[in-house]
Design an enzyme around this catalytic site. Structure first.
Site, PDB file in Angstrom:
ATOM      1  N   GLY A 123       0.815  -1.063  -0.026  1.00 54.38           N
ATOM      2  CA  GLY A 123      -0.056   0.108  -0.036  1.00 54.38           C
ATOM      3  C   GLY A 123       0.719   1.196  -0.010  1.00 54.38           C
ATOM      4  N   GLY A 130      -0.421   4.416   0.261  1.00 52.96           N
ATOM      5  CA  GLY A 130      -0.935   5.748   0.644  1.00 52.96           C
ATOM      6  C   GLY A 130      -0.258   6.284   1.692  1.00 52.96           C
ATOM      7  N   GLY A 131      -1.048   7.223   2.333  1.00 50.23           N
ATOM      8  CA  GLY A 131      -0.353   7.828   3.539  1.00 50.23           C
ATOM      9  C   GLY A 131       0.605   7.217   4.533  1.00 50.23           C
ATOM     10  N   ALA A 132      -0.077   5.965   4.887  1.00 52.12           N
ATOM     11  CA  ALA A 132       0.632   5.332   5.973  1.00 52.12           C
ATOM     12  C   ALA A 132       1.812   4.472   5.471  1.00 52.12           C
ATOM     13  CB  ALA A 132      -0.333   4.134   6.620  1.00 52.12           C
ATOM     14  N   GLY A 133       1.703   3.980   4.390  1.00 57.27           N
ATOM     15  CA  GLY A 133       2.746   3.133   3.667  1.00 57.27           C
ATOM     16  C   GLY A 133       3.844   4.060   3.239  1.00 57.27           C
ATOM     17  N   HIS A 158     -20.402   8.504   6.687  1.00 63.36           N
ATOM     18  CA  HIS A 158     -20.097   9.938   6.879  1.00 63.36           C
ATOM     19  C   HIS A 158     -21.340  10.484   6.345  1.00 63.36           C
ATOM     20  CE1 HIS A 158     -18.727  13.840   6.023  1.00 63.36           C
ATOM     21  NE2 HIS A 158     -17.389  13.528   5.941  1.00 63.36           N
ATOM     22  N   GLU A 179     -16.464  17.576   5.439  1.00 60.25           N
ATOM     23  CA  GLU A 179     -17.126  18.268   6.855  1.00 60.25           C
ATOM     24  C   GLU A 179     -16.620  19.373   6.806  1.00 60.25           C
ATOM     25  OE1 GLU A 179     -16.818  15.020  10.131  1.00 60.25           O
ATOM     26  OE2 GLU A 179     -16.362  16.647  11.362  1.00 60.25           O
ATOM     27  N   ARG A 201     -19.478  12.269  13.118  1.00 55.33           N
ATOM     28  CA  ARG A 201     -20.145  11.643  11.962  1.00 55.33           C
ATOM     29  C   ARG A 201     -21.400  10.672  12.421  1.00 55.33           C
ATOM     30  NH1 ARG A 201     -14.650  11.368   8.665  1.00 55.33           N
ATOM     31  NH2 ARG A 201     -14.508  13.781   8.274  1.00 55.33           N
ATOM     32  N   HIS A 239     -17.860   5.394   4.518  1.00 60.85           N
ATOM     33  CA  HIS A 239     -16.488   6.156   4.593  1.00 60.85           C
ATOM     34  C   HIS A 239     -15.327   5.303   5.149  1.00 60.85           C
ATOM     35  CE1 HIS A 239     -14.575   9.795   3.931  1.00 60.85           C
ATOM     36  NE2 HIS A 239     -14.546   9.878   5.411  1.00 60.85           N
ATOM     37  N   GLU A 275      -5.921   2.768   7.709  1.00 63.11           N
ATOM     38  CA  GLU A 275      -7.037   2.345   7.620  1.00 63.11           C
ATOM     39  C   GLU A 275      -7.125   0.793   7.858  1.00 63.11           C
ATOM     40  OE1 GLU A 275      -9.904   4.007   4.888  1.00 63.11           O
ATOM     41  OE2 GLU A 275     -11.549   2.831   5.550  1.00 63.11           O
ATOM     42  N   ARG A 295     -14.544   7.318  14.363  1.00 61.92           N
ATOM     43  CA  ARG A 295     -13.524   8.209  14.140  1.00 61.92           C
ATOM     44  C   ARG A 295     -13.894   9.620  14.036  1.00 61.92           C
ATOM     45  NH1 ARG A 295     -11.355  10.624   9.901  1.00 61.92           N
ATOM     46  NH2 ARG A 295     -12.335   9.332   8.213  1.00 61.92           N
ATOM     47  N   SER A 306      -8.108  10.629  10.639  1.00 62.35           N
ATOM     48  CA  SER A 306      -7.698   9.409   9.775  1.00 62.35           C
ATOM     49  C   SER A 306      -6.299   9.871   8.956  1.00 62.35           C
ATOM     50  CB  SER A 306      -8.473   9.082   8.590  1.00 62.35           C
ATOM     51  OG  SER A 306      -8.706  10.189   8.022  1.00 62.35           O
TER      52      SER A 306
END
Lengths: 576, 234
Positions: free
Chosen positions: A12, A14-17, A239, A252, A283, A349, A380, A391, A396
């Protein structure tokens, strides 16, 4: 078959990876595997902001952020993890700025901050400006910035590789993954000392979702099949403000900037349910308010949607702070948000649940917190748990950078201290068997029909409001989909860029994620956060102040409970 | 409403050369072209191949030629197009299968212009300061989603594979005009080369093609102007 050997493989981008990869780049031999190109990852769709108690525009403290996170999660949050999240958010956001992220600025040149649902000053007194943002494309700027850093640090990207299996050594430690190179159909065995699952969520299980088509829970499912538990899967966030019928997210930030949600009578109904925070209620609550309004006949035209009203905002605020989402309303609904109301409905979401980890992102295999050596999860696809039962908006992105970073740092240490575990015998056998079964099946079932069927009943029976009968029925429906899945046949049997095969494999992953979700939802006979049971409407701390862990055992599903970590804040009734 | 969609198909495992295939779909006017492609793939012909992910114009996966123009399939509604629609892969990159083209040259160009903040040490505490005006200076080019619509709409790219292309220049612009960045010189030296910004003939195809509304040609002009002003230095 191709064979590779690395110190770390990150699944992955994305942001974490990417955050983990940046910690490891130049210090270890790593590979980042993604079924997309990294900047296509769904982190890029995040809009409103990333919270950190910088206090740039008004007084704020990380303890307040921690409290809001715990309360927002309806006290199911592990408070040691929430402390890490709120404390390290500050450094993480500054680190993003140092990497070049173009945040909006205050007049004196600091990072600007705005309001977001559930984020308060002084332990719930009123809204606070905590969300750092880059217009309404904060996630886009995070994914771009982290990818840019990956390029700068020469990260080895294996783009368009699809995860098929997680490899476990005979001694129980993780030792790599099996992927398919989409362009050639070739199977790759990636042998590694450490594996990070950072593969994102599974919103595509539901009919109305804000998630990308790629959000199919692959990493969670692949780990689950290898005996790794999935935790708190019943907590799935809807959401409140998705574009009607499309599910596309209307941030939001719209409410943070003063947007108001109205029913068919034009009433700003949130104030009736949440007198203090009104439209800035969290949410899960906003989604239930909308559900209730619709149920009582105050949906627009008697249908299952309500309106977002931005017409009272100054046009220049809309242009400067909400340009993308107002563009979505124009493009997809033909609505001009400056003068017209935007039709919205709750949209699937975010998964609060996922692969359970400790605060160093190490995957744990049981309720006592024993780790699986070499295996990590973040973002996630993981459940630390910082989001508990619900959350808060912006958390996130905080989760991604804080725990992605911690994962990378801990992996580096593990790489230095450990030997490469041996591969199991025939490492690619399980993956190949699954792929071959899909390619050779001639049963006549259609992937899209089965998927649509699952998405329908998950929306009807396992969404904002649930009950026992609906969940039992959903479980039966899913069993039927699973039976039929064994008989799907593909049109495309080729090797080159076979997306027919991919979609089939993804459906299998979604079925597993849905299974764990239903199982958790059935077991939890209470209402908490995003999990609302019409037949058990109260929170039940005596029995359910606990995480659920679902295991795919050889003899069927197994459920265990894990205690919640409580340090600072004793559970209280959750009112806004 | 019924739409006829002609799609340029090519599967290297079967076809000697690309060919058009026609499909009929029943779609609503406010369906996306991506929805129509999904209808075909899911209900008629599972071999149809294209990239897609977010389905709302933010991930940049599904750029393709729709009625002769580079668009994101998820950002064009059927009602904009009429009843007959032609869909082809982007021009200028090797076709791998159907709408899927080889993106490696595109990402290599992007990487060549050093698309990351170049600067001295970060402050020991707090953020780097930047005024709202300085932040606004490069706002437009931060929107890029690397979809390649602009680069593959550029006639120069079609004939000169060395040209870095509009998207790479847009991303260079994003840093050159960022007050925090000190790498403008390095990037301008790269863009001043044969393959760089001077290949641009100001055709404006790139600006027309950008699904994010970035004024691509203007960004390229601003980079050119920087080079002229600072010619002595580089």
């Amino acid at each position: 078959m191709a064979y590779h050997r690395f110190d770390a493989v990150i699944v992955g981008a994305g942001g974490a990876g990417l955050m983990a990869a940046i910690q490891l780049a130049g210090k270890a031999n790593i590979a980042v595997v993604s079924k997309l190109y990294p900047p296509r990852s769904h982190t890029g769709a995040a809009q409103g902001g990333i919270s950190a108690a910088l206090g740039n525009t008004e007084e704020d403290h990380w303890q307040w952020h921690m409290f809001d996170t715990v309360k927002g999660g309806d006290y199911l949050v592990d408070q040691d993890a929430a402390e890490v999240l709120a404390r390290e958010a500050i450094d993480a956001v500054l680190e993003l700025e140092h990497m070049g992220l173009p945040f909006n600025r205050t007049p004196d040149g600091r990072i600007d901050q705005r309001r977001f649902g559930g984020h308060t000053r002084n332990f719930g007194e009123g809204p606070v400006r905590r969300a750092c943002y880059a217009a309404d494309r904060t996630g886009h700027m995070i994914i771009q910035t982290l990818y840019q850093q990956g390029i700068k640090h020469n990260v080895n990207f294996l783009d368009e590789h699809f995860l098929l299996d997680l490899l476990m050594s005979d001694d129980g430690s993780a030792c790599g993954v099996v992927t398919m190179e989409i362009k050639t159909g070739e199977i790759h065995v990636i042998h590694a000392k450490t594996v990070l699952i950072a593969s994102g969520g599974y919103g595509r299980v539901w009919k109305i979702t804000s998630n990308a088509l790629a959000g199919t829970g692959d990493g969670m499912a692949v780990a689950y099949r290898r005996g790794v538990p999935l935790m708190d899967m019943e907590f799935y966030q809807f959401h409140p403000t998705g574009l009607y019928k499309l599910g596309i997210l209307l941030s939001e930030a719209a409410r943070g900037e003063g947007g108001i949600v109205r029913n068919s009578e034009g009433e700003a109904f949130a104030a009736r349910y949440a007198p203090t925070l009104k439209d800035l209620a969290p949410r899960d609550m906003m989604s239930r308010f909308i559900y209730q309004e619709v149920k009582e006949g105050r949906g627009i035209d008697g249908k299952d949607y309500v309106h977002m009203d931005l017409t009272h905002l100054p046009p220049e605020v809309i242009d400067a702070k909400l340009p993308d989402i107002t563009d979505f309303a124009r493009t997809y609904l033909g609505v001009e948000p400056k003068t017209e109301l935007i039709p919205i409905q709750p949209t699937a979401h975010y998964a609060m649940g996922g692969v359970p980890t400790n605060i160093d992102a190490q995957v744990i295999r049981d309720e006592a917190g024993h780790v699986i050596p070499g295996l990590y999860a973040a973002g996630e696809s993981a459940c630390v748990s910082v989001h508990g039962a619900n959350r808060l908006g912006t958390n996130s992105l905080v989760d991604l950078v804080v725990f992605g970073r911690r994962a990378g740092k801990h992996m580096l240490q593990a790489i230095q201290e450990s030997e490469l575990p041996p591969l199991p015998k025939d490492p690619e056998a399980f993956a190949r068997a699954q792929v071959d079964a899909l390619l050779t099946s001639t049963g006549g079932e259609n992937i899209a029909e089965l998927r649509a069927k699952m998405q329908e009943f998950m929306m009807d029976k396992v969404s904002v409001v649930r009950d026992n009968d609906g969940l039992i029925s959903a479980k039966e429906d899913l069993a039927e989909v699973r039976r039929a899945y064994r008989h799907i046949s593909l049109d495309d049997k080729g090797k080159v860029f076979n997306t027919d095969l991919l979609e089939a494999f993804e459906l299998g992953c979604m079925i597993d994620c849905a299974e764990a979700t239903i199982e958790g939802a059935l077991a939890r006979t209470e209402s908490r956060g995003a999990h609302y049971r019409d037949d058990f409407q109260a929170r039940d701390d005596a029995n359910w102040l606990a995480h659920t862990m679902v295991y795919k055992g050889s003899g069927g599903l197994e459920m265990r409970k894990k205690p919640v970590v409580i340090t600072e804040f004793q559970p209280k009734e959750r009112k806004y | 409403m019924q739409y006829t969609i002609r799609i340029k198909r090519y599967n290297p495992e079967v076809d000697v050369k690309p060919h058009f295939k026609e499909y009929t779909v029943e779609a609503e006017g406010n369906d996306r072209v991506l929805d129509a492609l999904n209808m075909i793939k899911w209900n008629q012909d599972g071999t149809l191949t294209y990239r897609r992910s977010c389905a709302h114009g933010i991930c940049g996966s599904d750029a393709m030629r729709i009625n002769g123009r580079n668009r994101l399939a998820c950002k064009v509604l059927m009602q904009e197009l009429g009843k007959k629609i032609t869909i082809e892969p982007l021009i200028g990159f090797k076709v791998i299968k159907d709408m899927v083209v080889d993106m490696e040259p595109f990402f290599n160009s992007y990487k060549s212009i050093k698309p990351y903040l170049i600067t001295g040490d970060a402050p020991s505490s707090g953020e780097r300061r930047q005024s709202p005006e300085d932040r606004e200076r490069f706002d437009d080019t931060t929107k890029c989603i690397l979809c390649a619509s602009c680069t593959t709409a550029c006639p120069i790219t079609w004939t000169n594979e060395q040209f870095v292309g509009p998207a790479a220049i847009v991303n260079a612009h994003r840093f050159i005009f960022d007050s925090r960045d000190t790498g403008a010189g390095e990037r301008l030296r790269i863009l001043n080369q044969q393959s760089g910004v001077w290949r641009c003939r100001t055709v404006f195809n790139c600006t027309d093609a950008c699904p994010r509304g970035i004024e691509v040609t203007r960004a390229i002009e601003e980079v050119k102007r920087s080079l002229l002003i600072e010619q002595v230095a580089y």
